[in-house]
Write a protein that holds these residues in place. Structure first.
Motif, PDB file in Angstrom:
ATOM      1  N   SER A 162       0.874  -1.181   0.000  1.00  0.00           N
ATOM      2  CA  SER A 162       0.000   0.000   0.000  1.00  0.00           C
ATOM      3  C   SER A 162       0.907   1.226   0.000  1.00  0.00           C
ATOM      4  N   VAL A 163       0.338   2.364  -0.401  1.00  0.00           N
ATOM      5  CA  VAL A 163       1.101   3.618  -0.345  1.00  0.00           C
ATOM      6  C   VAL A 163       1.477   3.920   1.110  1.00  0.00           C
ATOM      7  N   GLU A 164       0.515   3.680   2.013  1.00  0.00           N
ATOM      8  CA  GLU A 164       0.715   3.996   3.423  1.00  0.00           C
ATOM      9  C   GLU A 164       1.921   3.244   3.995  1.00  0.00           C
ATOM     10  N   GLU A 165       1.927   1.938   3.728  1.00  0.00           N
ATOM     11  CA  GLU A 165       2.996   1.083   4.250  1.00  0.00           C
ATOM     12  C   GLU A 165       4.359   1.532   3.694  1.00  0.00           C
ATOM     13  N   THR A 166       4.381   1.794   2.397  1.00  0.00           N
ATOM     14  CA  THR A 166       5.625   2.181   1.723  1.00  0.00           C
ATOM     15  C   THR A 166       6.187   3.478   2.316  1.00  0.00           C
ATOM     16  N   ALA A 167       5.291   4.464   2.505  1.00  0.00           N
ATOM     17  CA  ALA A 167       5.736   5.746   3.076  1.00  0.00           C
ATOM     18  C   ALA A 167       6.214   5.542   4.500  1.00  0.00           C
ATOM     19  N   TRP A 168       5.492   4.710   5.265  1.00  0.00           N
ATOM     20  CA  TRP A 168       5.908   4.467   6.654  1.00  0.00           C
ATOM     21  C   TRP A 168       7.284   3.815   6.712  1.00  0.00           C
ATOM     22  N   TRP A 169       7.521   2.809   5.860  1.00  0.00           N
ATOM     23  CA  TRP A 169       8.854   2.157   5.876  1.00  0.00           C
ATOM     24  C   TRP A 169       9.941   3.182   5.575  1.00  0.00           C
ATOM     25  N   PHE A 170       9.654   4.104   4.640  1.00  0.00           N
ATOM     26  CA  PHE A 170      10.691   5.094   4.313  1.00  0.00           C
ATOM     27  C   PHE A 170      10.971   5.987   5.524  1.00  0.00           C
ATOM     28  N   ILE A 171       9.901   6.469   6.146  1.00  0.00           N
ATOM     29  CA  ILE A 171      10.048   7.389   7.286  1.00  0.00           C
ATOM     30  C   ILE A 171      10.802   6.714   8.430  1.00  0.00           C
ATOM     31  N   THR A 172      10.397   5.493   8.760  1.00  0.00           N
ATOM     32  CA  THR A 172      11.034   4.826   9.902  1.00  0.00           C
ATOM     33  C   THR A 172      12.438   4.331   9.551  1.00  0.00           C
TER      34      THR A 172
END
Ligand SMILES: [Zn+2]
Length: 262
Positions: free
Chosen positions: A194-204
């Motif tokens: 998902s877009v959400e998961e992908t963005a979260w992995w990048f941030i963390t």
């Protein structure tokens, strides 16, 4: 201690956050809204470096097309209506602005190699690129970084700005079936369902790079045992966990910057 009821509340929130099962138009809008919000968050966190960086979301209907940011536009200004749709030949088929050639070279090959992947994120964030210069994967030194334990790799090469599809293929190959790859002397790239998961992995992941840089600057970090790191990866590194972790950020940015929906 979490109760069964707590778990049910979390599961209900997760279900609500998942891709809607409605029409393809509804699914497309849902994806584009999360994509615009992810850009605003990347802007907020200072992940942009001039015109570098891209997040792509596969179209829910045209599976070899993806939505991406227009070349040269600030992450912090991107609205849903600014997103452009690019086909499998790198042509902009919706939207008036151009695509970054590097975005197409890297992301088209990642999306092609990984049919399970809905989104991919890459930028020249400061801690990610600093860590990438060391040519090492991240060590299990915190609970959070265990999301990447045995689940990220290193693209151990640097050959200039990626404009060649062959180079994109090599990056996709280095990524393998992981959620992230560190591009040596360049920066981070994450993917997800998902877009959400992908963005979260990048941030963390960016913050995990910062944490290891800080810890190693101060001393010698104690590593989490392999068994515990594997267990923690199961707990914090799942697709659902990534999707759920993004929710407070989505709520915050959409409340503060509702124009992203325009
Ligand atoms: Zn780059």
């Amino acid at each position: 201690m979490a109760t069964t009821q707590d778990r049910e509340v979390v599961d209900a929130r997760l279900a609500a956050a998942l891709e809607p099962q409605g029409s393809v138009e509804e699914q497309r809008l849902h994806r584009k809204q999360r994509l615009a919000a992810a850009f605003r968050l990347f802007g907020r966190f200072g992940f942009d470096e001039g015109v570098a960086g891209h997040i792509t979301a596969r179209d829910p209907e045209l599976l070899d097309h993806f939505w991406v940011n227009p070349f040269g536009m600030s992450f912090g200004h991107i609205r849903v209506s600014d997103l452009i749709l690019v086909n499998d030949r790198g042509e902009v088929v919706e939207g008036a602005q151009p695509v970054n050639a590097a975005a197409f070279a890297i992301h088209s090959q990642v999306h092609q190699a990984r049919p399970d992947v809905v989104a991919a994120a890459h930028s020249h964030s400061v801690c990610g690129k600093s860590w990438s210069a060391l040519g090492r994967t991240l060590d299990p030194i915190t609970q959070d970084v265990c999301a990447f334990y045995e689940d990220h790799s290193l693209f151990d090469d640097y050959t200039g700005v990626v404009l060649d599809l062959e180079e994109g293929k090599r990056i996709a190959h280095a990524l393998g079936d992981h959620k992230a790859v560190i591009l040596r002397n360049h920066g981070l790239l994450t993917v997800g369902h998902s877009v959400e998961e992908t963005a979260w992995w990048f941030i963390t992941m960016e913050r995990s790079c910062q944490a290891q840089l800080l810890a190693e600057a101060a001393g010698t970090p104690v590593l989490i045992d392999a068994d515990m790191a594997r267990l923690t990866h199961k707990q914090v590194g799942s697709h659902a966990s990534g999707l759920f972790s993004f929710q407070p950020l989505y709520a915050k940015i959409t409340r503060e910057q509702p124009d992203l929906f325009d």
